[in-house]
Design a protein around this motif. Structure first.
Motif, PDB file in Angstrom:
ATOM      1  N   UNK A  33       0.810  -1.225   0.000  1.00  0.00           N
ATOM      2  CA  UNK A  33       0.000   0.000   0.000  1.00  0.00           C
ATOM      3  C   UNK A  33       0.840   1.270   0.000  1.00  0.00           C
ATOM      4  N   UNK A  34       2.163   1.145  -0.124  1.00  0.00           N
ATOM      5  CA  UNK A  34       3.021   2.318   0.026  1.00  0.00           C
ATOM      6  C   UNK A  34       2.834   3.359  -1.081  1.00  0.00           C
ATOM      7  N   UNK A  35       2.472   2.920  -2.294  1.00  0.00           N
ATOM      8  CA  UNK A  35       2.326   3.892  -3.386  1.00  0.00           C
ATOM      9  C   UNK A  35       0.912   4.455  -3.511  1.00  0.00           C
ATOM     10  N   UNK A  36      -0.007   4.004  -2.651  1.00  0.00           N
ATOM     11  CA  UNK A  36      -1.357   4.566  -2.650  1.00  0.00           C
ATOM     12  C   UNK A  36      -2.315   3.975  -3.657  1.00  0.00           C
ATOM     13  N   UNK A  37      -1.803   3.176  -4.592  1.00  0.00           N
ATOM     14  CA  UNK A  37      -2.662   2.645  -5.659  1.00  0.00           C
ATOM     15  C   UNK A  37      -3.717   1.695  -5.095  1.00  0.00           C
ATOM     16  N   UNK A  38      -3.308   0.781  -4.230  1.00  0.00           N
ATOM     17  CA  UNK A  38      -4.277  -0.167  -3.670  1.00  0.00           C
ATOM     18  C   UNK A  38      -5.273   0.536  -2.747  1.00  0.00           C
ATOM     19  N   UNK A  39      -4.834   1.592  -2.077  1.00  0.00           N
ATOM     20  CA  UNK A  39      -5.765   2.367  -1.251  1.00  0.00           C
ATOM     21  C   UNK A  39      -6.853   2.988  -2.137  1.00  0.00           C
ATOM     22  N   UNK A  40      -6.448   3.472  -3.311  1.00  0.00           N
ATOM     23  CA  UNK A  40      -7.424   4.019  -4.261  1.00  0.00           C
ATOM     24  C   UNK A  40      -8.373   2.925  -4.739  1.00  0.00           C
ATOM     25  N   UNK A  41      -7.845   1.726  -4.963  1.00  0.00           N
ATOM     26  CA  UNK A  41      -8.681   0.612  -5.420  1.00  0.00           C
ATOM     27  C   UNK A  41      -9.685   0.196  -4.346  1.00  0.00           C
ATOM     28  N   UNK A  42      -9.283   0.289  -3.088  1.00  0.00           N
ATOM     29  CA  UNK A  42     -10.201  -0.041  -1.989  1.00  0.00           C
ATOM     30  C   UNK A  42     -11.416   0.885  -2.041  1.00  0.00           C
ATOM     31  N   UNK A  43     -11.164   2.186  -2.180  1.00  0.00           N
ATOM     32  CA  UNK A  43     -12.274   3.144  -2.265  1.00  0.00           C
ATOM     33  C   UNK A  43     -13.096   2.885  -3.529  1.00  0.00           C
TER      34      UNK A  43
END
Length: 228
Positions: A33-43
């Motif tokens: 999750x360090x690059x933020x991409x998966x966090x965006x995918x979660x939303x």
């Protein structure tokens, strides 16, 4: 945002993440999750209209990771009444152990509150299903047009070859061969059509599995709240 989570909260968070289909497998949450991409995918999974994944680039460089998180804070998290402090973002970007879990825990709570406030827990998934089905239909139509063009080209070439081949063949044998050839072509077309139908069914099954996962997750959330 920097509070330490209990063991129960961590297990609940990991179980929640495991049910969300992401573009890459989760091996090490600190790095994943360090690059933020998966966090965006979660939303995106829960609120598809809120996120444009094209804005987030998978990255190894610190600067690009920071850029991704900055976009998340400004364009997405702000609409959830959430802001990840710069200090926390830098820890996440630098793969600092224990930095991402509290941020994801807060994100999980904000998403649940947002969906409860909207009063529709399946809107995001229904929207996702519809978009995916439309996308799949477009792909199917493209495949069908391609096959039609391919057959058209093959027909022109094969007609010339058949005329040359049948020129010196006995008429009776020619008729038998032509009938066999037509049968083979019909069977090939049937196989192609069946394969496309199989592809469509596999895609629909995948969408149904995602819907079941989402509904199961909401059911577990209600059970947890009921016990509380």
């Amino acid at each position: 945002m920097d509070q330490e989570l209990t063991e129960e909260e961590l297990q609940d968070l990991y179980a929640w993440l495991d049910k969300i289909p992401l573009s890459r497998p989760k091996r090490h949450i600190t790095r994943d999750f360090s690059d933020g991409v998966l966090a965006a995918e979660v939303v995106k999974h829960f609120l598809p209209k809120l996120v444009d994944l094209h804005n987030y680039t998978p990255a190894n460089s610190t600067q690009q990771k920071l850029t991704n998180w900055d976009v998340l804070n400004r364009k997405v998290f702000s609409k959830l009444s959430l802001h990840v402090p710069e200090k926390t973002v830098r820890k996440i970007v630098l793969n600092t152990a224990g930095a991402i879990e509290p941020a994801l825990h807060v994100l999980k709570e904000k998403l649940q509150k947002k969906m409860e406030h909207d009063g529709d827990h399946t809107t995001g998934l229904d929207y996702y299903d519809t978009r995916e089905l439309e996308k799949h239909a477009d792909i199917t139509h493209t495949e069908e047009r391609f096959l039609a063009q391919l057959r058209g080209g093959e027909t022109k070439n094969s007609n010339l070859q058949r005329a040359q081949f049948y020129a010196g063949v006995d008429p009776t044998l020619r008729q038998i061969l032509q009938e066999k050839e037509e049968t083979v072509l019909a069977l090939q077309q049937t196989v192609e059509i069946l394969q496309m139908k199989v592809n469509r069914l596999e895609h629909l099954v995948h969408l149904k599995d995602m819907r079941i996962q989402d509904l199961t997750q909401h059911l577990e959330t209600y059970k947890t709240k009921g016990k509380a």
